[in-house]
Scaffold this motif. Structure first.
Motif, PDB file in Angstrom:
ATOM      1  N   SER A   8      -8.947   1.104 -19.281  1.00  0.00           N
ATOM      2  CA  SER A   8      -9.087  -0.344 -19.208  1.00  0.00           C
ATOM      3  C   SER A   8      -7.911  -1.024 -19.895  1.00  0.00           C
ATOM      4  N   ASN A   9      -6.838  -1.290 -19.139  1.00  0.00           N
ATOM      5  CA  ASN A   9      -5.669  -1.912 -19.742  1.00  0.00           C
ATOM      6  C   ASN A   9      -5.623  -3.416 -19.497  1.00  0.00           C
ATOM      7  N   ASN A  10      -6.560  -3.908 -18.683  1.00  0.00           N
ATOM      8  CA  ASN A  10      -6.545  -5.340 -18.427  1.00  0.00           C
ATOM      9  C   ASN A  10      -7.561  -6.033 -19.334  1.00  0.00           C
ATOM     10  N   LEU A  11      -7.241  -6.101 -20.622  1.00  0.00           N
ATOM     11  CA  LEU A  11      -8.157  -6.701 -21.587  1.00  0.00           C
ATOM     12  C   LEU A  11      -8.264  -8.209 -21.411  1.00  0.00           C
ATOM     13  N   GLU A  12      -7.240  -8.807 -20.807  1.00  0.00           N
ATOM     14  CA  GLU A  12      -7.278 -10.268 -20.634  1.00  0.00           C
ATOM     15  C   GLU A  12      -8.425 -10.678 -19.724  1.00  0.00           C
TER      16      GLU A  12
END
Length: 501
Positions: free
Chosen positions: A424-428
């Motif tokens: 999960s690298n899209n924390l935004e």
């Protein structure tokens, strides 16, 4: 079905009927408790200082006994700790439950011969309520574990003292002692990590049917179990079907637990504290926990948004409303009078009176007038995780008042499940989901976002076991210690921003 299970079902029916009698007469029940407390303590030093002999009504009590926290009651408690009798309650207490204070160092909460039985009965009755409602009783024949503090007690001026969970360990009924784990020797281990490792070794080959403790620490136990056996907890313990917890909201942990266990299990929520056992979940179908009105505790409630006013109104049980955030005030047969334990609650039902714990009156964020409470951040996180593979191990929230650039914001420190955090690298996007849920939960927060006073929240990832390292750094790893969900300052935040984790 075993003889023990059959006996448990019969006893559960008996206790259910007894509970219904006081639950169906809440105002009368509380009035009797109030009158008994005032009468029994009239000749104590506190009772004489506050003219208990002239108190006939709740209005009299409000006039003569102000709201106090531990600091406000400390001069009396200090006398009790020194060995003086008849100070807050008749005679001397049986025990002191020793807890960690923030401004006063260690706190010594008295437990008396009148109050102690209710701590034991409430935990027992929670399980009996579950048996009565569900008809499930086979688990009483299996092994049961409660992750708790050491039962080794000290002594201070003739009164034994220790952690509440350690004191309670001395009151396990004989019929449960053969089922209870871990062993006494393992329970006495002080170092938490060493203790959990020993519990894993002791229990991994046992028929565990009930597991109990604060979710964050049970999670550590489950992770170590699963890693050692290389399979889910539910496969290790095929008859494990009941998880009993208290201290924190289980919902942020539920998805993680089901993943660790490999299936869903029933759960029972408790609301215990050193100051008293206040409520337990009496139904798997209804929201909230049954407030214990017949347990030697007289309750008052102050609306949280009025609490810091000069003379806030003190409501009794017959005056409360559903959905209002109240500060819980107690007077008890352990000698606590108009005592603020720091917890906030909301009523989910008035017939019978059921509550949820909404947070701590000191644990909130209102750096900009947003009045964000624990229940709101937990609900927002839960909503944001729905329909995703994201799982959260632990989190806390703090305000960032002076960012290097841009508007201030709420900073969420989140320790993700390791399997998800790598993917999960899209924390935004996740932050936006939490933010949207927060704006629905709290109108003040929404106004600040709309008015460009705050920007949307920011997530800072905490490394695996980062929160355990934080708790260890302040000497509160394990036992009944809980991580604050919210802070109005950046003491916890600074640990992560300044550490080399």
């Amino acid at each position: 079905m075993s003889i023990k299970a059959i006996a448990a079902k019969i006893f559960a029916h008996y206790i259910h009927n007894k509970t219904q009698k006081w639950a169906n007469n809440p105002v009368e029940t509380q009035q009797k408790v109030f009158e008994s407390l005032i009468k029994e303590a009239a000749q104590t030093q506190f009772g004489k200082d506050h003219d208990f002999s002239s108190i006939k009504t709740h209005a009299d009590f409000v006039q003569k006994v102000p709201i106090r926290d531990y600091e406000g009651l400390k001069s009396y408690v200090d006398l009790v700790v020194k060995g003086k009798e008849n100070v807050l309650w008749k005679g001397k207490p049986l025990y002191f439950a020793k807890t960690s204070g923030t401004t006063s160092g260690a706190k010594y909460i008295p437990l008396t011969k009148e109050s102690m039985p209710f701590h034991i009965q409430a935990a027992r009755n929670a399980i009996l309520s579950y048996i009565h409602e569900t008809g499930k009783a086979d688990f009483v024949s299996g092994k049961m574990i409660f992750l708790q503090g050491s039962p080794i007690l000290e002594e201070k001026n003739g009164v034994k003292l220790g952690r509440l969970s350690g004191i309670v360990a001395h009151f396990v009924p004989k019929y449960l002692q053969k089922n209870r784990m871990p062993s006494w020797e393992t329970n006495c281990i002080e170092d938490w990590e060493t203790k959990v490792n020993a519990i894993v070794e002791e229990t991994i080959n046992e028929n565990m049917s009930v597991i109990s403790g604060i979710p964050s620490w049970v999670q550590m136990y489950f992770e170590k179990l699963s890693a050692k056996a290389n399979k889910p907890v539910g496969e290790i313990f095929k008859n494990f079907n009941l998880f009993i917890y208290g201290g924190v909201n289980y919902e942020p942990y539920r998805a993680k637990f089901e993943n660790l266990i490999g299936r869903k299990v029933d759960s029972i929520e408790l609301f215990p504290a050193s100051e008293g056992f206040f409520a337990y979940q009496d139904s798997q179908k209804e929201k909230g926990m049954l407030l214990l009105l017949n347990s030697g505790i007289f309750y008052e409630f102050i609306k949280a948004d009025e609490f810091f006013n000069e003379n806030p109104k003190r409501y009794t049980i017959g005056e409360v409303e559903i959905g209002v955030n109240y500060v819980l005030i107690i007077s008890t047969n352990a000698g606590l009078w108009a005592y603020n334990i720091g917890d906030t609650i909301q009523f989910t039902s008035l017939k019978p009176y059921r509550v949820i714990v909404s947070g701590r009156i000191k644990h909130y964020i209102s750096a900009f007038g947003e009045h964000v409470i624990g229940k709101e951040v937990e609900a927002a996180l839960q909503e944001a995780m729905e329909g995703t593979d994201i799982r959260v191990n632990e989190f806390t929230v703090a305000p960032q008042i002076t960012p290097k650039e841009g508007l201030p914001y709420h900073e969420w420190f989140i320790e993700f499940d390791s399997e998800v955090s790598e993917e999960s690298n899209n924390l935004e996007d996740f932050a936006l989901k939490i933010d949207a849920a927060m704006r629905k939960q709290n109108v003040y927060y929404d106004d600040l976002i709309v008015g460009n006073v705050l920007r949307t929240l920011v997530i800072t990832k905490v490394p695996k076991n980062g929160f355990q390292e934080y708790m260890k750094s302040i000497g509160k790893l394990g036992g009944q210690n809980k991580l604050p969900r919210l802070s109005n300052d950046r003491k916890i935040a600074d640990f992560f921003t300044n550490s080399q984790l």
